[in-house]
Design a protein around this motif. Structure first.
Motif, PDB file in Angstrom:
ATOM      1  N   LEU A 247       0.735  -1.256  -0.032  1.00  0.00           N
ATOM      2  CA  LEU A 247      -0.403   0.022  -0.151  1.00  0.00           C
ATOM      3  C   LEU A 247       0.735   0.952   0.134  1.00  0.00           C
ATOM      4  CD1 LEU A 247      -2.449   1.582   0.434  1.00  0.00           C
ATOM      5  CD2 LEU A 247      -2.440   0.961   2.783  1.00  0.00           C
ATOM      6  N   ALA A 248       1.974   0.575   0.687  1.00  0.00           N
ATOM      7  CA  ALA A 248       2.311   2.467   1.350  1.00  0.00           C
ATOM      8  C   ALA A 248       3.825   2.831  -0.420  1.00  0.00           C
ATOM      9  CB  ALA A 248       3.639   2.238   2.028  1.00  0.00           C
ATOM     10  N   MET A 249       4.256   1.845  -0.808  1.00  0.00           N
ATOM     11  CA  MET A 249       5.230   1.813  -1.772  1.00  0.00           C
ATOM     12  C   MET A 249       4.621   1.630  -3.596  1.00  0.00           C
ATOM     13  SD  MET A 249       7.726  -1.036  -0.612  1.00  0.00           S
ATOM     14  CE  MET A 249       8.766  -1.729  -1.698  1.00  0.00           C
ATOM     15  N   GLY A 250       3.519   1.038  -3.642  1.00  0.00           N
ATOM     16  CA  GLY A 250       3.311   0.999  -4.999  1.00  0.00           C
ATOM     17  C   GLY A 250       1.124   1.293  -4.551  1.00  0.00           C
ATOM     18  N   GLY A 251       0.617   1.567  -3.781  1.00  0.00           N
ATOM     19  CA  GLY A 251      -0.076   2.304  -3.519  1.00  0.00           C
ATOM     20  C   GLY A 251      -1.424   0.812  -4.279  1.00  0.00           C
ATOM     21  N   LEU A 252      -2.582   1.345  -4.850  1.00  0.00           N
ATOM     22  CA  LEU A 252      -3.641   0.738  -5.508  1.00  0.00           C
ATOM     23  C   LEU A 252      -3.434   1.223  -6.547  1.00  0.00           C
ATOM     24  CD1 LEU A 252      -6.475   0.891  -2.612  1.00  0.00           C
ATOM     25  CD2 LEU A 252      -5.198  -1.009  -2.807  1.00  0.00           C
ATOM     26  N   GLU A 253      -1.930   0.339  -7.246  1.00  0.00           N
ATOM     27  CA  GLU A 253      -2.722   0.432  -8.878  1.00  0.00           C
ATOM     28  C   GLU A 253      -1.937  -1.110  -9.257  1.00  0.00           C
ATOM     29  OE1 GLU A 253       1.632   2.224 -11.411  1.00  0.00           O
ATOM     30  OE2 GLU A 253       0.658   3.768  -9.787  1.00  0.00           O
ATOM     31  N   PRO A 286      -6.496 -10.869   0.258  1.00  0.00           N
ATOM     32  CA  PRO A 286      -6.929  -9.458   0.977  1.00  0.00           C
ATOM     33  C   PRO A 286      -5.828  -8.107   0.952  1.00  0.00           C
ATOM     34  CG  PRO A 286      -7.875 -11.587   1.936  1.00  0.00           C
ATOM     35  CD  PRO A 286      -6.635 -11.927   1.453  1.00  0.00           C
ATOM     36  N   HIS A 287      -6.314  -7.478  -0.261  1.00  0.00           N
ATOM     37  CA  HIS A 287      -4.950  -6.722   0.061  1.00  0.00           C
ATOM     38  C   HIS A 287      -5.869  -5.197   1.673  1.00  0.00           C
ATOM     39  CE1 HIS A 287      -2.147  -3.853  -1.271  1.00  0.00           C
ATOM     40  NE2 HIS A 287      -1.895  -3.965  -2.444  1.00  0.00           N
ATOM     41  N   ALA A 288      -4.546  -4.248   1.627  1.00  0.00           N
ATOM     42  CA  ALA A 288      -5.297  -3.729   3.075  1.00  0.00           C
ATOM     43  C   ALA A 288      -6.328  -2.453   2.478  1.00  0.00           C
ATOM     44  CB  ALA A 288      -4.092  -2.885   3.298  1.00  0.00           C
ATOM     45  N   ALA A 289      -7.243  -2.936   1.601  1.00  0.00           N
ATOM     46  CA  ALA A 289      -8.486  -2.204   0.937  1.00  0.00           C
ATOM     47  C   ALA A 289      -9.187  -2.618   0.599  1.00  0.00           C
ATOM     48  CB  ALA A 289      -7.746  -0.780   0.100  1.00  0.00           C
ATOM     49  N   GLU A 290     -10.337  -3.293   0.795  1.00  0.00           N
ATOM     50  CA  GLU A 290     -11.315  -3.300   0.769  1.00  0.00           C
ATOM     51  C   GLU A 290     -11.568  -3.721  -1.003  1.00  0.00           C
ATOM     52  OE1 GLU A 290     -14.966  -3.891   2.999  1.00  0.00           O
ATOM     53  OE2 GLU A 290     -14.585  -2.067   3.379  1.00  0.00           O
ATOM     54  N   GLY A 291     -11.732  -4.746  -1.852  1.00  0.00           N
ATOM     55  CA  GLY A 291     -12.137  -4.821  -3.130  1.00  0.00           C
ATOM     56  C   GLY A 291     -10.500  -4.593  -3.869  1.00  0.00           C
ATOM     57  N   PRO A 429       8.652   0.404   4.943  1.00  0.00           N
ATOM     58  CA  PRO A 429       7.094   0.709   3.973  1.00  0.00           C
ATOM     59  C   PRO A 429       6.066   0.393   5.362  1.00  0.00           C
ATOM     60  CG  PRO A 429       8.852  -1.363   3.161  1.00  0.00           C
ATOM     61  CD  PRO A 429       9.264  -0.123   4.353  1.00  0.00           C
ATOM     62  N   ALA A 430       6.187  -1.295   5.251  1.00  0.00           N
ATOM     63  CA  ALA A 430       5.106  -2.039   6.187  1.00  0.00           C
ATOM     64  C   ALA A 430       4.666  -0.425   7.329  1.00  0.00           C
ATOM     65  CB  ALA A 430       5.438  -2.729   7.359  1.00  0.00           C
ATOM     66  N   ALA A 431       6.056   0.156   8.109  1.00  0.00           N
ATOM     67  CA  ALA A 431       5.395   1.086   9.217  1.00  0.00           C
ATOM     68  C   ALA A 431       4.388   1.967   8.333  1.00  0.00           C
ATOM     69  CB  ALA A 431       6.385   1.239   9.986  1.00  0.00           C
ATOM     70  N   VAL A 432       4.880   2.185   6.944  1.00  0.00           N
ATOM     71  CA  VAL A 432       4.337   4.145   6.309  1.00  0.00           C
ATOM     72  C   VAL A 432       2.993   3.278   6.351  1.00  0.00           C
ATOM     73  CG1 VAL A 432       4.300   5.247   4.399  1.00  0.00           C
ATOM     74  CG2 VAL A 432       6.252   5.134   6.046  1.00  0.00           C
ATOM     75  N   GLY A 433       2.735   2.167   5.924  1.00  0.00           N
ATOM     76  CA  GLY A 433       1.722   1.477   5.129  1.00  0.00           C
ATOM     77  C   GLY A 433       0.416   1.146   6.653  1.00  0.00           C
ATOM     78  N   ALA A 434       1.453   0.746   7.524  1.00  0.00           N
ATOM     79  CA  ALA A 434       0.336   1.166   8.923  1.00  0.00           C
ATOM     80  C   ALA A 434      -0.349   2.480   8.893  1.00  0.00           C
ATOM     81  CB  ALA A 434       0.779   0.504   9.912  1.00  0.00           C
ATOM     82  N   ALA A 435       0.547   3.192   9.124  1.00  0.00           N
ATOM     83  CA  ALA A 435      -0.153   4.678   9.305  1.00  0.00           C
ATOM     84  C   ALA A 435      -0.853   5.198   8.544  1.00  0.00           C
ATOM     85  CB  ALA A 435       1.572   5.738   9.329  1.00  0.00           C
ATOM     86  N   LEU A 436      -0.624   4.698   7.130  1.00  0.00           N
ATOM     87  CA  LEU A 436      -2.417   4.950   5.670  1.00  0.00           C
ATOM     88  C   LEU A 436      -3.070   4.868   6.760  1.00  0.00           C
ATOM     89  CD1 LEU A 436       0.195   4.132   2.741  1.00  0.00           C
ATOM     90  CD2 LEU A 436      -0.011   6.968   4.048  1.00  0.00           C
ATOM     91  N   ASN A 437      -3.493   3.697   7.192  1.00  0.00           N
ATOM     92  CA  ASN A 437      -4.488   2.466   7.646  1.00  0.00           C
ATOM     93  C   ASN A 437      -4.673   3.273   8.734  1.00  0.00           C
ATOM     94  OD1 ASN A 437      -5.802   1.430   5.257  1.00  0.00           O
ATOM     95  ND2 ASN A 437      -4.851  -0.313   6.140  1.00  0.00           N
ATOM     96  N   ALA A 438      -4.440   4.417   9.357  1.00  0.00           N
ATOM     97  CA  ALA A 438      -4.450   4.712  11.055  1.00  0.00           C
ATOM     98  C   ALA A 438      -5.611   6.025  10.613  1.00  0.00           C
ATOM     99  CB  ALA A 438      -3.559   6.225  11.188  1.00  0.00           C
ATOM    100  N   ALA A 443      -6.069  12.904   5.596  1.00  0.00           N
ATOM    101  CA  ALA A 443      -5.031  12.688   5.263  1.00  0.00           C
ATOM    102  C   ALA A 443      -4.342  12.462   4.297  1.00  0.00           C
ATOM    103  CB  ALA A 443      -4.887  12.006   6.339  1.00  0.00           C
ATOM    104  N   ALA A 444      -3.350  12.948   3.464  1.00  0.00           N
ATOM    105  CA  ALA A 444      -3.148  12.341   2.070  1.00  0.00           C
ATOM    106  C   ALA A 444      -2.367  11.266   2.100  1.00  0.00           C
ATOM    107  CB  ALA A 444      -1.957  13.505   1.929  1.00  0.00           C
ATOM    108  N   ALA A 445      -2.401  10.953   0.834  1.00  0.00           N
ATOM    109  CA  ALA A 445      -1.366   9.634   0.939  1.00  0.00           C
ATOM    110  C   ALA A 445       0.464   9.552   1.373  1.00  0.00           C
ATOM    111  CB  ALA A 445      -1.391   8.984  -0.692  1.00  0.00           C
ATOM    112  N   ALA A 446       1.271   8.568   1.282  1.00  0.00           N
ATOM    113  CA  ALA A 446       2.326   8.808   1.285  1.00  0.00           C
ATOM    114  C   ALA A 446       3.557   9.473   0.499  1.00  0.00           C
ATOM    115  CB  ALA A 446       3.161   7.841   2.282  1.00  0.00           C
ATOM    116  N   ALA A 447       4.288  10.155   0.450  1.00  0.00           N
ATOM    117  CA  ALA A 447       5.596  10.061  -1.037  1.00  0.00           C
ATOM    118  C   ALA A 447       5.712   9.057  -1.667  1.00  0.00           C
ATOM    119  CB  ALA A 447       6.760  11.141  -0.066  1.00  0.00           C
ATOM    120  N   ALA A 448       5.619   9.239  -3.454  1.00  0.00           N
ATOM    121  CA  ALA A 448       6.685   8.076  -3.521  1.00  0.00           C
ATOM    122  C   ALA A 448       7.391   7.800  -4.030  1.00  0.00           C
ATOM    123  CB  ALA A 448       6.201   9.131  -5.140  1.00  0.00           C
TER     124      ALA A 448
END
Length: 478
Positions: A247-253, A286-291, A429-438, A443-448
């Motif tokens: 989720l942090a490194m590639g987003g949902l792409e 299953p991903h960190a985001a539904e669907g 990246p896992a900690a950043v991904g965890a923060a994105l799900n806080a 809040a905005a997405a993480a830096a690229a």
């Protein structure tokens, strides 16, 4: 850094707990970490950890965050997200965890799992769960290690779920982590009654399931005391470390594959449809985001193999990289099968595989062996990406770990893969991904990721070398 849009992410990894804070723009403003030990079991085998050590590490990592930010900024943290190693088993008793925790590195339940899987049909279980079940999943671990202690156990949790329990008092998991219990039905998105019976598991021991970004509960008083943060902060259910990293490194792409290089190497891409592999070569989680779903492949001993070679040759990581890059493309004829962890997963799924070095002669230098190891790891990454590419080919790769810090090694990987390869910046990246799900609104997405390394002229030479590697170390017959 004002307001309440700061997000704290905690990743309970295999060897350490990493913490990050993201500001409202998604930039990392503070990091912390604390390590813990892994011990063998009482029989001298296995790989166990103490849950109390995880909690100590969480407190120390967040204390480092607080020292960096200061009191005023720390007060701006609006929510906590979680990620963690998977699958690692914690059995809860009436007074807390029944130590030790059995980590995913522990293979002592493999014999039991193999017998159950063979009787039930491995392909049938794969279609039902999306997983290649072995003794490192929670249900077989529990049956092997705690089957004789059913009366003492009040619940079972994975490592991240235990951290959530310790912070909120709630026994809950998310779909990506639930997949590691071996009793989660992929199609139904819930605990599968038939699988629960297969593993002789009491369903009352299982946590409830909620989305990874759902609020598990407020930080309770004991969690507040542990982290030094105000009680009442919302804590997310969290996700498996692999999908949190993705989720942090590639987003949902779709079309982006992420390669996270730690003790092992995780290769994962994101897809909208739950497409299983006909040969069962990847797991579908299953991903960190539904669907969304992640197609995941894991190489077992890449980082640990790197560390082993550093110890064997008494060199540091920088020296390793310098000597490997100084060696010629193709390592002067040396090839290295990097199956050093007692078998391999990746595209091979063969527990009998062992490491091998081929082509050594008196003329070779240490750097040739080091480069051959790295080329072997990169060839295995390419083999995994080729499997994913049969249904949907990745167009670019994002890499986290020791390779990401070296432009030379990053370029070498781009040459081997014949794809652009971007580095993930330093924070976990896992900690950043965890923060994105806080659970923090607005809040905005993480830096690229950073600028990509592009394949060079050496990429052509690697085509023939890769084909030769596949002939020497072919796919195992299934």
């Amino acid at each position: 850094m004002t307001g309440t849009a700061l997000r704290l992410g905690l990743d309970l990894g295999t060897s350490s707990l990493k913490a990050v804070v993201l500001d409202p723009s998604g930039a990392v403003v503070a990091t912390g970490s604390s390590s813990y030990a892994t011990q063998a079991g009482a029989d001298g085998r296995g790989a166990e950890q103490r849950p109390a050590d995880w909690l100590r590490a969480a407190g120390q990592a967040v204390a480092e965050i607080r020292a960096t930010l200061g009191h005023a900024a720390t007060a701006g943290i609006g929510g906590i997200g979680l990620a963690g190693q998977l699958p690692t088993l914690v059995a809860l008793g009436a007074a807390g965890p029944l130590p030790p925790a059995v980590t995913w590195l522990d293979d002592r339940a493999d014999g039991l799992a193999r017998a159950v899987v063979e009787e039930a049909g491995g392909d049938a279980l794969y279609r039902r769960t999306g997983m290649r079940i072995d003794g490192r999943y929670l249900a077989p671990m529990f049956r092997h290690h705690f089957g004789h202690r059913h009366g003492d156990v009040r619940g079972i949790l994975s490592a991240k779920d235990y951290l959530c329990f310790a912070l909120t008092g709630r026994s809950v998991t998310d779909p990506s982590t639930a997949a590691g219990y071996a009793v989660f039905g992929l199609e139904g998105g819930a605990w599968d009654d038939e699988l629960v019976r297969l593993w002789q598991l009491d369903p009352a021991l299982l946590p409830e399931i909620a989305p990874s970004n759902a609020v598990a509960g407020p930080l309770h008083e004991a969690g507040s005391s542990l982290l030094g943060l105000p009680a009442g902060l919302p804590v997310s259910v969290g996700a498996a470390d692999s999908v949190a990293s993705a989720l942090a490194m590639g987003g949902l792409e779709e079309g982006t594959a992420v390669v996270t290089m730690g003790s092992s190497t995780v290769i994962l891409d994101s897809v909208r449809r739950p497409v299983l592999d006909g040969a069962g070569r990847y797991i579908l989680t299953p991903h960190a985001a539904e669907g969304w779903y992640g197609r995941e492949m894991d190489l077992l001993a890449t980082g640990t193999g790197f560390d082993w070679l550093c110890r064997l040759f008494e060199i540091g990581p920088d020296r390793f990289a310098a000597e490997a890059l100084a060696a010629p493309v193709g390592a002067a004829g040396v090839s290295f099968a990097p199956y050093l962890g007692g078998g391999e997963q990746g595209a091979l799924w063969d527990p009998s595989l062992r490491g091998a070095v081929h082509g050594l002669a008196l003329r070779h230098r240490r750097g040739d062996i080091l480069r051959a190891f790295l080329e072997g790891v990169m060839f295995e990454i390419r083999r995994c990406l080729a499997v994913l590419g049969e249904a949907q080919a990745p167009r670019r790769v994002v890499v986290a770990g020791h390779l990401a810090a070296s432009p030379g090694l990053l370029g070498m990987l781009a040459d081997v893969l014949h794809l652009p390869v971007a580095p993930w910046p330093g924070a976990s990246p896992a900690a950043v991904g965890a923060a994105l799900n806080a659970p923090v609104a607005g809040a905005a997405a993480a830096a690229a990721a950073g600028a990509s390394a592009e394949p060079s002229e050496a990429a052509d030479a690697y085509e023939a070398l890769y084909e030769a590697y596949l002939r020497r170390y072919p796919l195992a017959a299934r």
